[in-house]
Design a protein around this motif. Structure first.
Motif, PDB file in Angstrom:
ATOM      1  N   SER A  59     -58.297   4.763 -47.077  1.00  0.00           N
ATOM      2  CA  SER A  59     -57.294   3.831 -46.633  1.00  0.00           C
ATOM      3  C   SER A  59     -57.473   3.330 -45.293  1.00  0.00           C
ATOM      4  O   SER A  59     -57.463   2.300 -44.937  1.00  0.00           O
ATOM      5  N   GLU A  60     -57.721   4.430 -44.336  1.00  0.00           N
ATOM      6  CA  GLU A  60     -57.534   4.235 -43.104  1.00  0.00           C
ATOM      7  C   GLU A  60     -59.085   3.255 -42.700  1.00  0.00           C
ATOM      8  O   GLU A  60     -58.885   2.297 -41.742  1.00  0.00           O
ATOM      9  N   GLN A  61     -60.207   3.695 -43.369  1.00  0.00           N
ATOM     10  CA  GLN A  61     -61.242   2.819 -43.097  1.00  0.00           C
ATOM     11  C   GLN A  61     -61.034   1.465 -43.333  1.00  0.00           C
ATOM     12  O   GLN A  61     -61.541   0.539 -42.694  1.00  0.00           O
ATOM     13  N   GLN A  63     -58.377  -0.227 -43.748  1.00  0.00           N
ATOM     14  CA  GLN A  63     -57.756  -0.940 -42.851  1.00  0.00           C
ATOM     15  C   GLN A  63     -58.290  -1.229 -41.715  1.00  0.00           C
ATOM     16  O   GLN A  63     -58.086  -2.358 -40.998  1.00  0.00           O
ATOM     17  N   ARG A  64     -58.828  -0.489 -41.169  1.00  0.00           N
ATOM     18  CA  ARG A  64     -59.773  -0.614 -39.736  1.00  0.00           C
ATOM     19  C   ARG A  64     -60.652  -2.014 -39.980  1.00  0.00           C
ATOM     20  O   ARG A  64     -61.114  -2.618 -38.890  1.00  0.00           O
ATOM     21  N   LYS A 123     -49.761   1.596 -49.629  1.00  0.00           N
ATOM     22  CA  LYS A 123     -51.194   1.337 -48.833  1.00  0.00           C
ATOM     23  C   LYS A 123     -51.096  -0.228 -48.543  1.00  0.00           C
ATOM     24  O   LYS A 123     -51.683  -0.542 -47.417  1.00  0.00           O
TER      25      LYS A 123
END
Length: 187
Positions: A59-61, A63-64, A123
């Motif tokens: 999820s963080e990747q 979003q990045r 998310k």
């Protein structure tokens, strides 16, 4: 398979997804995943906080990727165009994954479990909020930024659902672009 085989994280993700599909997410334990992947439970917990995180660890990747594309959008681009560029970048990243079946299988697991559906919605809501902030940082009015971020997020979600449930090979980027175009037509 020995404990010291390379790509333990990838093996665990693959094992988890297979088990989540059969016998099912609720029936699968961390011990089951570790055993199938040929690792210890301790190794599992070095990579994932819990069995749910196997599905959401990217999820963080994700979003990045979206935020970088919003930031890189041409100066002066309208908010919807900038955030659509972010969703296009996310679609491109998903389509170029090493395992092209992963998104479809992941979506099937999430669709079968209400708590995972809730996590997926969270998310996407977090992504919409971050996207709106990125648009405001580019100079967009906050209300317009929020509407653009939500609209592009909705276009992405609908495109992704169609992409992962279709029996035909579809282009996710084209589906996202079509969704954004439809929003423009409605507006």
């Amino acid at each position: 398979m020995g404990r010291w085989e390379p790509d333990a994280r990838g093996r665990m993700a693959q094992a988890a997804l297979e088990l989540y599909l059969d016998p099912g997410y609720e029936q699968t334990t961390v011990a089951d995943i570790a055993e199938r992947a040929g690792v210890t439970e301790r190794t599992f917990f070095r990579h994932f906080a819990d069995k749910r995180e196997v599905l959401f660890s990217g999820s963080e990747q994700f979003q990045r990727v979206v935020l970088a594309a919003i930031e890189a959008a041409p100066e002066g681009a309208p908010p919807l165009d900038a955030v659509a560029a972010g969703m296009d970048a996310a679609a491109a990243a998903l389509q170029s994954q090493p395992d092209p079946t992963f998104p479809r299988r992941r979506a099937a697991v999430i669709a079968a479990n209400p708590s995972l559906q809730e996590r997926e919605l969270l998310k996407m809501a977090t992504l919409a909020t971050a996207s709106a902030r990125a648009l405001v940082a580019r100079g967009a009015e906050p209300g317009e930024a929020a509407v653009a971020a939500e609209a592009a997020g909705a276009a992405f979600r609908l495109a992704f659902e169609r992409w992962t449930t279709s029996d035909e090979p579809l282009d996710l980027r084209a589906l996202v672009a079509d969704g954004v175009a439809r929003f423009r037509a409605l507006a």
